[in-house]
Design a protein around this motif. Sequence first.
Motif, PDB file in Angstrom:
ATOM      1  N   GLU A   1       0.765  -1.119   0.039  1.00  0.00           N
ATOM      2  CA  GLU A   1       0.132  -0.047  -0.068  1.00  0.00           C
ATOM      3  C   GLU A   1       0.760   1.301  -0.046  1.00  0.00           C
ATOM      4  O   GLU A   1       2.036   1.208   0.322  1.00  0.00           O
ATOM      5  CB  GLU A   1      -1.008   0.100   1.206  1.00  0.00           C
ATOM      6  CG  GLU A   1      -2.041  -0.790   1.236  1.00  0.00           C
ATOM      7  CD  GLU A   1      -3.304  -0.855   2.275  1.00  0.00           C
ATOM      8  OE1 GLU A   1      -3.553   0.292   2.478  1.00  0.00           O
ATOM      9  OE2 GLU A   1      -3.734  -1.847   2.492  1.00  0.00           O
ATOM     10  N   PRO A   2       0.479   2.219  -0.560  1.00  0.00           N
ATOM     11  CA  PRO A   2       1.208   3.543  -0.647  1.00  0.00           C
ATOM     12  C   PRO A   2       1.172   4.204   0.723  1.00  0.00           C
ATOM     13  O   PRO A   2       0.491   4.190   1.652  1.00  0.00           O
ATOM     14  CB  PRO A   2       0.481   4.484  -1.604  1.00  0.00           C
ATOM     15  CG  PRO A   2      -0.957   4.101  -1.147  1.00  0.00           C
ATOM     16  CD  PRO A   2      -1.273   2.488  -0.866  1.00  0.00           C
ATOM     17  N   VAL A   3       2.350   5.128   0.920  1.00  0.00           N
ATOM     18  CA  VAL A   3       2.823   5.783   1.944  1.00  0.00           C
ATOM     19  C   VAL A   3       3.261   7.091   1.324  1.00  0.00           C
ATOM     20  O   VAL A   3       4.083   7.341   0.588  1.00  0.00           O
ATOM     21  CB  VAL A   3       3.917   5.156   2.841  1.00  0.00           C
ATOM     22  CG1 VAL A   3       4.054   6.189   4.118  1.00  0.00           C
ATOM     23  CG2 VAL A   3       3.388   3.731   3.438  1.00  0.00           C
ATOM     24  N   GLU A   4       2.587   8.351   2.115  1.00  0.00           N
ATOM     25  CA  GLU A   4       2.695   9.581   1.435  1.00  0.00           C
ATOM     26  C   GLU A   4       3.244  10.448   2.510  1.00  0.00           C
ATOM     27  O   GLU A   4       2.771  10.458   3.260  1.00  0.00           O
ATOM     28  CB  GLU A   4       1.368   9.877   0.899  1.00  0.00           C
ATOM     29  CG  GLU A   4       1.761  11.198  -0.018  1.00  0.00           C
ATOM     30  CD  GLU A   4       0.059  11.645  -0.539  1.00  0.00           C
ATOM     31  OE1 GLU A   4      -0.204  12.835  -0.105  1.00  0.00           O
ATOM     32  OE2 GLU A   4      -0.615  10.793  -0.795  1.00  0.00           O
ATOM     33  N   ALA A   5       4.452  11.086   2.018  1.00  0.00           N
ATOM     34  CA  ALA A   5       5.226  11.932   2.955  1.00  0.00           C
ATOM     35  C   ALA A   5       4.462  13.300   3.106  1.00  0.00           C
ATOM     36  O   ALA A   5       4.141  13.776   1.986  1.00  0.00           O
ATOM     37  CB  ALA A   5       6.566  12.050   2.779  1.00  0.00           C
TER      38      ALA A   5
END
Length: 579
Positions: A61-65
Amino acid sequence: MSGTLVRMAGPTVVAEGLSGAGLNEVVRVGEERLLGEIIRIEGDRATIQVYEETAGLALGEPVEASGEPLAVELGPGLLGSVFDGVQRPLAELAAREGDFLGRGASLPALDRTRAWEFEPAVAPGDRVEAGVRLGVARAAGAPDHPVVVPPGVAGRVAEVRAGARRVEEPAVLLEGGAPLALLERWPVRRPRPARRRLPPDVPFLTGQRVLDCFFPVSAGGTAVVPGGFGTGKTVLEQSLAKWAAADVVVYVGCGERGNEMSEVLDEFPRLEDPRTGGPLLARTVMIVNTSNMPVAAREASIYTGCAIAEYFRDMGRSVALMIDSTSRWAEALREISARLEEMPGEEGYPTYLASRLARFYERAGRVETLGGAEGAVTMVGAVSPPGGDLSEPVTQCSLRATGALWALSADLAHRRHYPAVDWSVSFTLEGDRLAGWFEREAGDGFGALRDEARKLLQRERELAEVAELVGTESLQDAERLVLESARLLREGFLRQSALDPADATCPPAKAFEMLRLFLEWHRRAGAAVGAGVPLRSILDTGLGARLLRLAQLPAAEVPGAAAALRADLSEALARLEAE
Ligand SMILES: Nc1ncnc2c1ncn2[C@@H]1O[C@H](COP(=O)(O)OP(=O)(O)OP(=O)(O)O)[C@@H](O)[C@H]1O
Ligand SMILES: [Mg+2]
């Protein structure tokens, strides 16, 4: 910037592809955009602590900073609010999500829909800088909220928008700068700046005789309150919240037992503010970690509380920051450290426990604010040492970082001597700095009286040991008088009822008057015993019992009652000596 989830271990997860992100940066994890913070960076691998329940999260799954550190929202509407450890409003969340928190439930901390009446104190053309008051925000049922230029901002006022403003709407525009709203953001782990620190020579009056007279701390000082299970930590923190000399109270509840925090949530809003008769919550901000929240939020909560406390300090307020208890915070730190597979220190706590606590308590202080006002953050941190053993790491590290130890004793609590502050082990490092204040404001000779009282208690302890060996009958009258006077001092002075309206708080002048009389009784009874009067006859006068009732008198009546008692004591002793 976006990365991918590659590893998961409970609330600690690892993402790849975040090489540009920084330590302590906030990230959104997974499709549900769970709130997290980067706690370690190695190349493009970031270890993240997630502040929400991670069950159901999947690799890939994506992780967004976000580019931003974990921050709090500061502005009107804070007072009276109850937040979780990362400043989500609990009541609003509960209303929206049912009784437990939904994930990714990112409601803003401050109400976006509420309108505040902004009354400006600046005009176009004015030069302003950090700490300057821009005006006041008002709303029905809320205290006036000063709006101040945040740290790091300066410029010339181009436009002022008076009238109804929501917290995010621009209220003041600076030439060529970003608009200033009623709301500002501040990274929780960074201390807010002040112009300079002020010397710790004004006491933080608590209203508790044993603390103010024997173990005072300064406004801007720090105290640690270790106490075993049920010794009265929470009751003491609540008494301080009610009675201590603080304009604003920030209460951080770090509980572990499930019902403990719901008790606090239930009780605290019902506490009455003795100053106004209204709810105490009106000058309180509560941060509460309920047990269904992940440990990471608990770890963040003390910083969230601290940043809010500093914000009110910067308005020139005296703020009390209470944490109940720091042991639960330290346990959260230990859990996170274990997941990071760091080398454990004593009892599994990370080796940096001491430096973390020291850096945290350093944020306390009395300061001249950027705007030139005087403000203070005083911190009182409860500790729950397992088995009441003060040698454990959290107590020891806190001790080294704070200015006073207010140790609660299970033995005293068991005997229902409240507050159960153990006078034989507690201490303050600030006594000398504050001595001048007490001599001036409470009464001449205050320090000498206090020393005399402590000697009496010390003597009692020694005699009690002797009496245990040989029996009280074999003690001389002079020695028995020490035991009797010390008992009166313990029961009539050190003990203080949180439930008695006249006794719940005690101003220094009343405490001084009481202490003077207790010791006078001891000295004069001692002289009479020395002159051959049997102790029994002195005790039979019943004057000791009257000493015990002084605490229950309103402060204003104490000098009169003390004078009458003094006169009766003179008369009775003169009569006995003549016999
Ligand atoms: N000042 C006080 N006056 C009267 N009763 C008190 C006082 N302090 C504590 N008590 C009694 O002791 C009980 C336990 O106190 P409290 O909940 O503050 O302990 P605690 O140290 O916070 O316990 P825990 O370790 O469970 O958090 C209270 O419910 C109350 O009955
Ligand atoms: Mg408690």
